[in-house]
Write a protein that holds these residues in place. Structure first.
Motif, mmCIF file in Angstrom:
data_model
loop_
_atom_site.group_PDB
_atom_site.id
_atom_site.type_symbol
_atom_site.label_atom_id
_atom_site.label_comp_id
_atom_site.label_asym_id
_atom_site.label_seq_id
_atom_site.Cartn_x
_atom_site.Cartn_y
_atom_site.Cartn_z
ATOM 1 N N ASP A 21 0.879 -0.938 0.304
ATOM 2 C CA ASP A 21 0.085 -0.157 -0.022
ATOM 3 C C ASP A 21 0.688 1.479 -0.220
ATOM 4 O OD1 ASP A 21 -1.712 -1.941 -0.026
ATOM 5 O OD2 ASP A 21 -3.060 -0.753 2.338
ATOM 6 N N CYS A 25 1.087 3.708 -3.124
ATOM 7 C CA CYS A 25 0.978 5.053 -2.745
ATOM 8 C C CYS A 25 1.693 6.201 -3.320
ATOM 9 C CB CYS A 25 0.493 5.888 -1.520
ATOM 10 S SG CYS A 25 -1.297 5.007 -1.013
ATOM 11 N N ASN A 28 2.229 6.103 -6.992
ATOM 12 C CA ASN A 28 0.793 6.540 -7.818
ATOM 13 C C ASN A 28 0.228 7.896 -7.126
ATOM 14 O OD1 ASN A 28 -1.518 7.352 -9.250
ATOM 15 N ND2 ASN A 28 -2.290 5.443 -8.742
ATOM 16 N N GLN A 29 0.968 8.549 -7.254
ATOM 17 C CA GLN A 29 0.325 9.995 -6.213
ATOM 18 C C GLN A 29 -1.107 10.387 -5.909
ATOM 19 O OE1 GLN A 29 4.429 13.172 -5.080
ATOM 20 N NE2 GLN A 29 5.476 10.760 -4.626
ATOM 21 N N SER A 30 -1.047 10.518 -7.316
ATOM 22 C CA SER A 30 -2.781 11.216 -8.247
ATOM 23 C C SER A 30 -3.994 10.357 -7.439
ATOM 24 C CB SER A 30 -3.139 10.595 -9.402
ATOM 25 O OG SER A 30 -3.023 9.640 -10.461
ATOM 26 N N ILE A 31 -3.671 9.069 -5.887
ATOM 27 C CA ILE A 31 -4.752 8.305 -6.264
ATOM 28 C C ILE A 31 -5.521 8.536 -4.918
ATOM 29 C CG2 ILE A 31 -3.348 7.139 -4.121
ATOM 30 C CD1 ILE A 31 -4.098 4.425 -5.284
ATOM 31 N N GLU A 32 -6.695 8.106 -5.187
ATOM 32 C CA GLU A 32 -8.089 9.219 -4.853
ATOM 33 C C GLU A 32 -7.361 8.388 -2.053
ATOM 34 O OE1 GLU A 32 -12.852 8.264 -3.773
ATOM 35 O OE2 GLU A 32 -11.662 7.808 -5.415
ATOM 36 N N GLY A 34 -4.916 9.958 -0.942
ATOM 37 C CA GLY A 34 -3.326 9.363 -1.022
ATOM 38 C C GLY A 34 -3.072 9.362 0.063
ATOM 39 N N ARG A 37 -4.392 7.309 3.066
ATOM 40 C CA ARG A 37 -4.509 6.018 2.715
ATOM 41 C C ARG A 37 -2.980 5.696 2.587
ATOM 42 N NH1 ARG A 37 -5.837 3.217 -2.984
ATOM 43 N NH2 ARG A 37 -5.681 1.076 -2.526
ATOM 44 N N LEU A 38 -1.993 6.364 2.561
ATOM 45 C CA LEU A 38 -0.772 6.247 3.133
ATOM 46 C C LEU A 38 0.170 6.089 4.521
ATOM 47 C CD1 LEU A 38 2.545 6.197 2.165
ATOM 48 C CD2 LEU A 38 1.911 8.820 2.226
#
Length: 77
Positions: A21, A25, A28-32, A34, A37-38
Motif C-alpha cells: 500500500d 501511494c 501513484n500520488q494521484s490516487i484517491e 492518497g 491512505r499512505l
C-alpha cells in the motif's frame, strides 16, 4: 502448533500488505485519498513491525526460562 510462529506469520503478512500500500501511494500520488491512505499504511506497518519484534522478544524470554543460563558463583572471601 507454534502459536508465536503463527502470530509472527500474521504480522509479516500485515507488513507485506502495508508495504504494498505504501509503494502504491508513493508511485501513484494521484490516487484517491492518497495522503490518508499512505498514513494508514504507515501506521499499519509500524504496528505490525512492533508486534513482530515483540514476538521475537517473547520467544527469547520463553527460551531463556526453559534453558536458564548458569549463574556465576559469588566469590566467597
Amino acid at each position: 502448533m507454534d502459536i508465536i510462529g503463527t502470530a509472527e506469520t500474521k504480522f509479516q503478512s500485515e507488513m507485506a500488505q502495508a508495504s504494498f500500500d505504501i509503494n502504491l501511494c508513493v508511485k501513484n500520488q494521484s490516487i484517491e485519498n492518497g495522503p490518508e491512505r499512505l498514513e494508514k499504511a504507515i501506521k499499519k506497518y509500524q504496528c505490525a513491525a512492533k508486534n513482530l519484534e515483540m514476538c521475537g522478544q517473547l520467544r527469547q524470554h520463553l527460551s531463556d526460562q526453559q534453558n536458564p543460563k548458569e549463574q556465576p558463583e559469588a566469590n566467597e572471601g
